[in-house]
Design a protein around this motif. Sequence first.
Motif, PDB file in Angstrom:
ATOM      1  N   LYS A 177       0.785  -1.108  -0.019  1.00  0.00           N
ATOM      2  CA  LYS A 177       0.052   0.123   0.093  1.00  0.00           C
ATOM      3  C   LYS A 177       0.958   1.239   0.146  1.00  0.00           C
ATOM      4  O   LYS A 177       2.035   1.172   0.414  1.00  0.00           O
ATOM      5  CB  LYS A 177      -0.914   0.054   1.018  1.00  0.00           C
ATOM      6  N   LYS A 178       0.388   2.377  -0.623  1.00  0.00           N
ATOM      7  CA  LYS A 178       1.033   3.553  -0.691  1.00  0.00           C
ATOM      8  C   LYS A 178       0.803   4.103   0.806  1.00  0.00           C
ATOM      9  O   LYS A 178       0.050   3.835   1.465  1.00  0.00           O
ATOM     10  CB  LYS A 178       0.288   4.397  -1.777  1.00  0.00           C
ATOM     11  N   CYS A 179       1.882   5.200   1.146  1.00  0.00           N
ATOM     12  CA  CYS A 179       1.934   5.712   2.277  1.00  0.00           C
ATOM     13  C   CYS A 179       1.998   7.321   2.062  1.00  0.00           C
ATOM     14  O   CYS A 179       2.704   7.904   1.396  1.00  0.00           O
ATOM     15  CB  CYS A 179       3.113   5.430   3.207  1.00  0.00           C
TER      16      CYS A 179
ATOM     17  N   TRP B 295      -4.731   4.398   1.106  1.00  0.00           N
ATOM     18  CA  TRP B 295      -3.373   4.531   1.645  1.00  0.00           C
ATOM     19  C   TRP B 295      -2.933   4.350   3.215  1.00  0.00           C
ATOM     20  O   TRP B 295      -3.894   4.755   3.864  1.00  0.00           O
ATOM     21  CB  TRP B 295      -2.938   6.155   1.265  1.00  0.00           C
TER      22      TRP B 295
END
Length: 338
Positions: free
Chosen positions: A3-5, A29
């Motif tokens: 997952k993006k942060c 996110w």
Amino acid sequence: MTKKCAFITGITGMVGSHLADFLLANTDWDIVGMCRWRSPLDNIAHLVPLINRKERLRLVYGDLRDSDSIDHVVKESKPDYVFHLAAQSFPQTSFTSPLDTYETNIQGTSRILEALRQHRRDAVIHVCASSEVFGRVPKEKLPINEDCTFHPASPYAISKVGTDLVGRFYAEAYQMTIMTTRMFTHTGPRRGDVFAESTFAKQIAMIEKELIPPVVKVGNLNSLRTVADVRDAVRAYYLLVTHHPIPGEFYNIGGTYSCTIESLLNYLISLSPRKNEIRIEVDPERLRPIDADLQVPDTAKFEKHTGWKPEISFEQTMKDLLDYWRERINQSAAFLTR
């Protein structure tokens, strides 16, 4: 797939807290929010259960004036997207604390970007400057576009010129994906009570609760402002970093409703059941030595690039701001009359 942060500096502020709300509702996110250990958590109180469960949102402690703490939080969070919102953001305070304002806003931005250069150079980064960089603009240059000359009218505005230029320097010198925004007046629920429209709303709510006499104290009411809603602002910031981000670009962002501060105040008063009793009184302590009195943006560049347009009306924003203060005042009478 990992997952993006997203990394938000100043997550406990009005804009940071609304941005966290937006990202939680509209993305998958994970979010890392930076705040100081002593930062009030009022604006993110509704998110504390998520933080306690370590569910998508966590806090890290850092201070823009402390390079070691900034280096640590960037290295630990490894963000894909960065929203640098934290600042000493009150122009009036900057007149009495200019050095603290410069240190926090200019050097703090440099510390954030240097840590990202060292540890997360490929992040997509938003550096939040301010429309205050334009300062004293002659009428013939309205609406203000991105090429308008900087003429800052406060130490805060000077610090945001530095913020703007530091962001663009890092983009050009180190090939980092950094975009800078000059957001014009934006407000709504959670707006700090040191800002004009929010202190007006707070005073009206206190008058309705009979905590103070029916007098709203004001500063300069002649400034012309274009007002946007904070919830439209954070949607713009999301589009900035996700819609074909262009390294080194800079954008004016703002609303479409322009009015004087006096007209804004009169509209807020019109929403009160005690509107016929309320008087207005100029408080000399609320006046700045000089003021950025014509703040009307040309947002065509940003709108053309992203398709963004403000959606929330001025009337709705003012109602929500006043209701926010009514709710807070109902919960506690322990508020300064500033």
